[in-house]
Design a protein around this motif. Structure first.
Motif, PDB file in Angstrom:
ATOM      1  N   THR A   1      -8.915  10.756  -9.632  1.00 22.33           N
ATOM      2  CA  THR A   1     -10.132  10.368 -10.328  1.00 22.33           C
ATOM      3  C   THR A   1     -10.405   8.916  -9.948  1.00 22.33           C
ATOM      4  OG1 THR A   1      -9.764  11.879 -12.170  1.00 22.33           O
ATOM      5  CG2 THR A   1     -11.238  10.014 -12.557  1.00 22.33           C
TER       6      THR A   1
ATOM      7  N   SER B   1     -12.719   5.575 -10.609  1.00 23.07           N
ATOM      8  CA  SER B   1     -13.543   5.023 -11.680  1.00 23.07           C
ATOM      9  C   SER B   1     -13.942   3.587 -11.378  1.00 23.07           C
ATOM     10  CB  SER B   1     -12.778   5.055 -13.009  1.00 23.07           C
ATOM     11  OG  SER B   1     -12.367   6.362 -13.332  1.00 23.07           O
ATOM     12  N   TRP B   2     -14.954   3.150 -12.079  1.00 24.06           N
ATOM     13  CA  TRP B   2     -15.371   1.751 -12.067  1.00 24.06           C
ATOM     14  C   TRP B   2     -15.181   1.184 -13.470  1.00 24.06           C
ATOM     15  CZ3 TRP B   2     -16.759  -1.136  -7.923  1.00 24.06           C
ATOM     16  CH2 TRP B   2     -17.052  -0.458  -6.737  1.00 24.06           C
TER      17      TRP B   2
ATOM     18  N   PHE C   1     -14.576   0.334 -19.327  1.00 25.06           N
ATOM     19  CA  PHE C   1     -14.899   1.468 -18.471  1.00 25.06           C
ATOM     20  C   PHE C   1     -16.402   1.525 -18.226  1.00 25.06           C
ATOM     21  CE2 PHE C   1     -14.729   5.576 -16.634  1.00 25.06           C
ATOM     22  CZ  PHE C   1     -15.745   6.330 -17.199  1.00 25.06           C
TER      23      PHE C   1
ATOM     24  N   ALA D   1     -17.783   4.019 -15.266  1.00 23.31           N
ATOM     25  CA  ALA D   1     -18.054   5.388 -14.819  1.00 23.31           C
ATOM     26  C   ALA D   1     -16.856   5.919 -14.053  1.00 23.31           C
ATOM     27  CB  ALA D   1     -19.292   5.443 -13.934  1.00 23.31           C
ATOM     28  N   GLY D   2     -16.705   7.246 -14.034  1.00 22.62           N
ATOM     29  CA  GLY D   2     -15.606   7.860 -13.303  1.00 22.62           C
ATOM     30  C   GLY D   2     -16.020   9.177 -12.691  1.00 22.62           C
TER      31      GLY D   2
ATOM     32  N   ARG E   1     -17.953  14.135 -13.974  1.00 23.60           N
ATOM     33  CA  ARG E   1     -18.273  12.730 -14.004  1.00 23.60           C
ATOM     34  C   ARG E   1     -18.240  12.247 -15.447  1.00 23.60           C
ATOM     35  NH1 ARG E   1     -20.619  14.841  -9.627  1.00 23.60           N
ATOM     36  NH2 ARG E   1     -21.041  13.513  -7.818  1.00 23.60           N
TER      37      ARG E   1
ATOM     38  N   TYR F   1     -19.293   8.773 -17.955  1.00 23.33           N
ATOM     39  CA  TYR F   1     -20.057   7.532 -18.032  1.00 23.33           C
ATOM     40  C   TYR F   1     -19.839   6.881 -19.385  1.00 23.33           C
ATOM     41  CZ  TYR F   1     -22.664   9.199 -13.936  1.00 23.33           C
ATOM     42  OH  TYR F   1     -23.014   9.645 -12.686  1.00 23.33           O
TER      43      TYR F   1
ATOM     44  N   CYS G   1     -12.706  -1.227  -8.947  1.00 18.72           N
ATOM     45  CA  CYS G   1     -12.505   0.184  -8.647  1.00 18.72           C
ATOM     46  C   CYS G   1     -11.082   0.566  -9.056  1.00 18.72           C
ATOM     47  CB  CYS G   1     -12.720   0.423  -7.156  1.00 18.72           C
ATOM     48  SG  CYS G   1     -12.610   2.147  -6.651  1.00 18.72           S
TER      49      CYS G   1
ATOM     50  N   GLU H   1     -13.860   8.688 -21.999  1.00 20.19           N
ATOM     51  CA  GLU H   1     -13.868   7.609 -21.031  1.00 20.19           C
ATOM     52  C   GLU H   1     -12.508   7.566 -20.355  1.00 20.19           C
ATOM     53  OE1 GLU H   1     -16.993   4.589 -23.350  1.00 20.19           O
ATOM     54  OE2 GLU H   1     -14.997   3.917 -22.778  1.00 20.19           O
ATOM     55  N   VAL H   2     -12.495   7.270 -19.054  1.00 23.86           N
ATOM     56  CA  VAL H   2     -11.238   7.191 -18.318  1.00 23.86           C
ATOM     57  C   VAL H   2     -10.396   6.044 -18.873  1.00 23.86           C
ATOM     58  CG1 VAL H   2     -10.185   6.768 -16.069  1.00 23.86           C
ATOM     59  CG2 VAL H   2     -12.241   8.201 -16.247  1.00 23.86           C
TER      60      VAL H   2
END
Length: 127
Positions: free
Chosen positions: A33, A35-36, A47, A49-50, A58, A60, A96, A108-109
């Motif tokens: 995965t 993510s940003w 967090f 997005a991922g 996805r 967000y 990242c 959320e990731v």
């Protein structure tokens, strides 16, 4: 092991668009995965997005969802992030993150000990 490098940061005018790319090296992103996250001055990393590389899932951040798009990159082994209608409060360092294990907290990731980070890229939203 995957190594990450972000690109595309810099100065963006309010109301404009931000385009970031995360390139992966050393290994491909299958099973990860990606993510940003971002960190504003004086604030905790949060967090953004991922994306599950091998699928269509996805994630967000709810407060940003309407302005974001995370996609597999235009170049191989990369993940792109587009943010529209940027605001001054979007200023920060964007990181990242890639992890073979997906952990979600409130959809959320959430980083784990198996994830790796890129060095980050500075984004400044200012007129």
């Amino acid at each position: 092991q995957v190594f990450l490098r972000e690109s595309g940061g810099g100065l963006v005018q309010p109301g404009g668009s931000l385009n970031l790319s995360c390139g992966a090296f050393g290994s491909d992103l299958n099973g990860h995965t990606v993510s940003w996250f971002r960190q504003a001055p004086g604030k905790k990393r949060e967090f953004v997005a991922g994306l599950v590389w091998s699928g269509s899932m996805r994630f967000y951040a709810p407060a940003l969802k309407g302005r974001l798009a995370i996609t597999r990159g235009s170049v191989e082994n990369a993940v792109d992030l587009q943010m529209n209608d940027v605001k001054v409060e979007d200023t920060g360092v964007y990181f990242c993150y890639a992890d073979p294990n997906l952990r979600l907290v409130n959809n959320e990731v959430d980083p784990t000990t198996t994830g790796v980070w890129g060095p980050g890229t500075q984004v400044t939203v200012s007129s």
